[in-house]
Design a protein around this motif. Structure first.
Motif, PDB file in Angstrom:
ATOM      1  N   UNK A   1       0.820  -1.209   0.000  1.00 36.17           N
ATOM      2  CA  UNK A   1       0.000   0.000   0.000  1.00 36.17           C
ATOM      3  C   UNK A   1       0.854   1.259   0.000  1.00 36.17           C
ATOM      4  N   UNK A   2       1.994   1.235   0.662  1.00 38.52           N
ATOM      5  CA  UNK A   2       2.887   2.396   0.625  1.00 38.52           C
ATOM      6  C   UNK A   2       3.352   2.668  -0.805  1.00 38.52           C
ATOM      7  N   UNK A   3       3.659   1.606  -1.535  1.00 32.73           N
ATOM      8  CA  UNK A   3       4.075   1.782  -2.929  1.00 32.73           C
ATOM      9  C   UNK A   3       2.914   2.312  -3.773  1.00 32.73           C
ATOM     10  N   UNK A   4       1.709   1.779  -3.540  1.00 35.70           N
ATOM     11  CA  UNK A   4       0.537   2.278  -4.270  1.00 35.70           C
ATOM     12  C   UNK A   4       0.251   3.735  -3.908  1.00 35.70           C
ATOM     13  N   UNK A   5       0.359   4.057  -2.620  1.00 35.54           N
ATOM     14  CA  UNK A   5       0.068   5.418  -2.181  1.00 35.54           C
ATOM     15  C   UNK A   5       1.086   6.402  -2.750  1.00 35.54           C
ATOM     16  N   UNK A   6       2.348   5.988  -2.800  1.00 37.06           N
ATOM     17  CA  UNK A   6       3.341   6.836  -3.440  1.00 37.06           C
ATOM     18  C   UNK A   6       2.985   7.121  -4.881  1.00 37.06           C
ATOM     19  N   UNK A   7       2.516   6.099  -5.589  1.00 38.05           N
ATOM     20  CA  UNK A   7       2.106   6.287  -6.980  1.00 38.05           C
ATOM     21  C   UNK A   7       0.898   7.221  -7.070  1.00 38.05           C
ATOM     22  N   UNK A   8      -0.045   7.105  -6.132  1.00 41.30           N
ATOM     23  CA  UNK A   8      -1.234   7.951  -6.163  1.00 41.30           C
ATOM     24  C   UNK A   8      -0.888   9.420  -5.895  1.00 41.30           C
ATOM     25  N   UNK A   9       0.073   9.674  -5.016  1.00 47.66           N
ATOM     26  CA  UNK A   9       0.523  11.054  -4.815  1.00 47.66           C
ATOM     27  C   UNK A   9       1.104  11.617  -6.114  1.00 47.66           C
ATOM     28  N   UNK A  10       1.826  10.785  -6.857  1.00 46.04           N
ATOM     29  CA  UNK A  10       2.396  11.262  -8.123  1.00 46.04           C
ATOM     30  C   UNK A  10       1.301  11.466  -9.171  1.00 46.04           C
ATOM     31  N   UNK A  11       0.257  10.638  -9.124  1.00 47.92           N
ATOM     32  CA  UNK A  11      -0.887  10.865 -10.017  1.00 47.92           C
ATOM     33  C   UNK A  11      -1.516  12.218  -9.720  1.00 47.92           C
ATOM     34  N   UNK A  12      -1.752  12.500  -8.440  1.00 46.04           N
ATOM     35  CA  UNK A  12      -2.328  13.795  -8.068  1.00 46.04           C
ATOM     36  C   UNK A  12      -1.401  14.939  -8.469  1.00 46.04           C
ATOM     37  N   UNK A  13      -0.097  14.713  -8.358  1.00 41.33           N
ATOM     38  CA  UNK A  13       0.864  15.771  -8.676  1.00 41.33           C
ATOM     39  C   UNK A  13       0.853  16.133 -10.151  1.00 41.33           C
ATOM     40  N   UNK A  14       0.598  15.161 -10.998  1.00 39.28           N
ATOM     41  CA  UNK A  14       0.686  15.399 -12.443  1.00 39.28           C
ATOM     42  C   UNK A  14      -0.673  15.625 -13.093  1.00 39.28           C
ATOM     43  N   UNK A  15      -1.723  15.738 -12.274  1.00 37.08           N
ATOM     44  CA  UNK A  15      -3.066  15.946 -12.824  1.00 37.08           C
ATOM     45  C   UNK A  15      -3.658  17.238 -12.273  1.00 37.08           C
ATOM     46  N   UNK A  16      -3.621  18.335 -13.043  1.00 38.82           N
ATOM     47  CA  UNK A  16      -4.142  19.609 -12.545  1.00 38.82           C
ATOM     48  C   UNK A  16      -5.658  19.662 -12.454  1.00 38.82           C
ATOM     49  N   UNK A  17      -6.346  18.605 -12.894  1.00 39.76           N
ATOM     50  CA  UNK A  17      -7.816  18.611 -12.889  1.00 39.76           C
ATOM     51  C   UNK A  17      -8.404  17.486 -12.042  1.00 39.76           C
TER      52      UNK A  17
ATOM     53  N   UNK B   1       6.488  13.946  -2.059  1.00 36.55           N
ATOM     54  CA  UNK B   1       5.901  13.082  -1.036  1.00 36.55           C
ATOM     55  C   UNK B   1       5.701  11.668  -1.588  1.00 36.55           C
ATOM     56  N   UNK B   2       5.214  11.572  -2.826  1.00 34.47           N
ATOM     57  CA  UNK B   2       5.040  10.263  -3.447  1.00 34.47           C
ATOM     58  C   UNK B   2       6.349   9.506  -3.553  1.00 34.47           C
ATOM     59  N   UNK B   3       7.416  10.194  -3.932  1.00 41.20           N
ATOM     60  CA  UNK B   3       8.726   9.540  -4.025  1.00 41.20           C
ATOM     61  C   UNK B   3       9.227   9.105  -2.649  1.00 41.20           C
ATOM     62  N   UNK B   4       8.959   9.934  -1.642  1.00 47.99           N
ATOM     63  CA  UNK B   4       9.373   9.583  -0.277  1.00 47.99           C
ATOM     64  C   UNK B   4       8.654   8.318   0.191  1.00 47.99           C
ATOM     65  N   UNK B   5       7.350   8.224  -0.063  1.00 52.59           N
ATOM     66  CA  UNK B   5       6.591   7.035   0.334  1.00 52.59           C
ATOM     67  C   UNK B   5       7.076   5.795  -0.411  1.00 52.59           C
ATOM     68  N   UNK B   6       7.373   5.944  -1.686  1.00 56.02           N
ATOM     69  CA  UNK B   6       7.911   4.812  -2.449  1.00 56.02           C
ATOM     70  C   UNK B   6       9.251   4.369  -1.884  1.00 56.02           C
ATOM     71  N   UNK B   7      10.098   5.329  -1.529  1.00 63.38           N
ATOM     72  CA  UNK B   7      11.418   5.012  -1.003  1.00 63.38           C
ATOM     73  C   UNK B   7      11.323   4.244   0.311  1.00 63.38           C
ATOM     74  N   UNK B   8      10.480   4.700   1.242  1.00 60.10           N
ATOM     75  CA  UNK B   8      10.377   3.979   2.515  1.00 60.10           C
ATOM     76  C   UNK B   8       9.666   2.646   2.322  1.00 60.10           C
ATOM     77  N   UNK B   9       8.720   2.575   1.382  1.00 57.89           N
ATOM     78  CA  UNK B   9       8.070   1.305   1.098  1.00 57.89           C
ATOM     79  C   UNK B   9       9.040   0.262   0.584  1.00 57.89           C
TER      80      UNK B   9
END
Length: 241
Positions: free
Chosen positions: A44-60, A171-179
């Motif tokens: 889930x940490x890896x998934x959550x890191x990915x979701x933070x990056x999705x939010x980061x790259x989606x202005x809408x 933040x997404x990269x940080x979560x991926x790193x600790x995951x």
């Protein structure tokens, strides 16, 4: 994921991406004395890191992570009510006060499905997250984050995190790193959970405790602990003669 179209929620927000049961082991506890807690499995940490990056790259888009079933029994934190999580860039214009109306519209769409199995105003989507980067950032990015930290607000029984795009990605990269480091952590195998660190610099770099000083992240992997009890501690390696 499921995409729910919205309107009238700020200059940029056009949809809410609902993760559904994707993160079954993610539990967010509200701040206690300015410290919030995130409990999650390694996956889930890896998934959550990915979701933070999705939010980061989606202005809408905003990303909504519901509370999983039986979340109260997942941690040793105590009888604290877990919260769902809502992520968005600041330039979406999303305000925490918008959330009750948006959530009501999302639930209304989910209750009124069509004969084709989709929801009115909501469609299943496949979202590809950007690849993670190193969790390290140069000094100029750190200084920018210090001037514009992420915002954590509990509103309408939801933890709302908004931040500039580059900070959400970080933040997404940080979560991926600790995951990525969970499987090798000794405390996970000894106790079933381990403290991985806190995101103090993302939310309150000056340590003012206003509104939240730290967001502590704990990995919970009870299966690792049970496996260790079944097999017993590893035998020490023999010293070479």
């Amino acid at each position: 994921m499921t995409s729910h179209q919205v309107a009238g929620a700020g200059a940029g927000l056009g949809r809410i991406l609902h993760t559904g049961p994707m993160l079954r082991s993610t539990v967010v506890h509200p701040p206690d004395h300015q410290v919030g807690y995130l409990y999650a499995s390694r996956a889930d940490l890896l998934r959550l890191g990915a979701l933070f990056r999705v939010a980061a790259t989606s202005p809408h888009s905003a990303v909504y992570v519901p509370v999983p079933p039986d979340a109260g029994s997942r941690t040793s934190f105590g009888p604290v009510r877990p919260l769902p999580l809502l992520l968005a860039r600041t330039d979406t214009g999303l305000r925490p006060s918008d959330w009750p109306r948006l959530r009501q519209g999302m639930r209304h769409g989910m209750r009124h499905g069509t004969r084709h199995g989709t929801h009115r105003g909501a469609v299943p989507v496949r979202v590809t997250a950007p690849a993670p980067r190193s969790a390290d950032r140069p000094d100029d990015v750190r200084r920018l984050a210090d001037r514009h930290p992420a915002r954590f607000v509990e509103h309408a029984a939801t933890a709302v995190i908004t931040a500039r795009a580059e900070l959400l990605f970080w933040i997404g990269d940080w979560l991926t790193d600790v995951g990525d480091r969970v499987a090798e952590d000794r405390d996970v195998h000894r106790h079933g959970e381990t403290f991985l660190g806190d995101m103090v610099g993302f939310f309150d770099p000056e340590g003012t405790n206003d509104p939240m000083h730290a967001f502590c992240v704990v990995a919970v992997e009870p299966d690792f602990h049970r496996a260790r009890r079944r097999t017993g501690p590893a035998e020490p390696a023999e010293r070479p003669s």
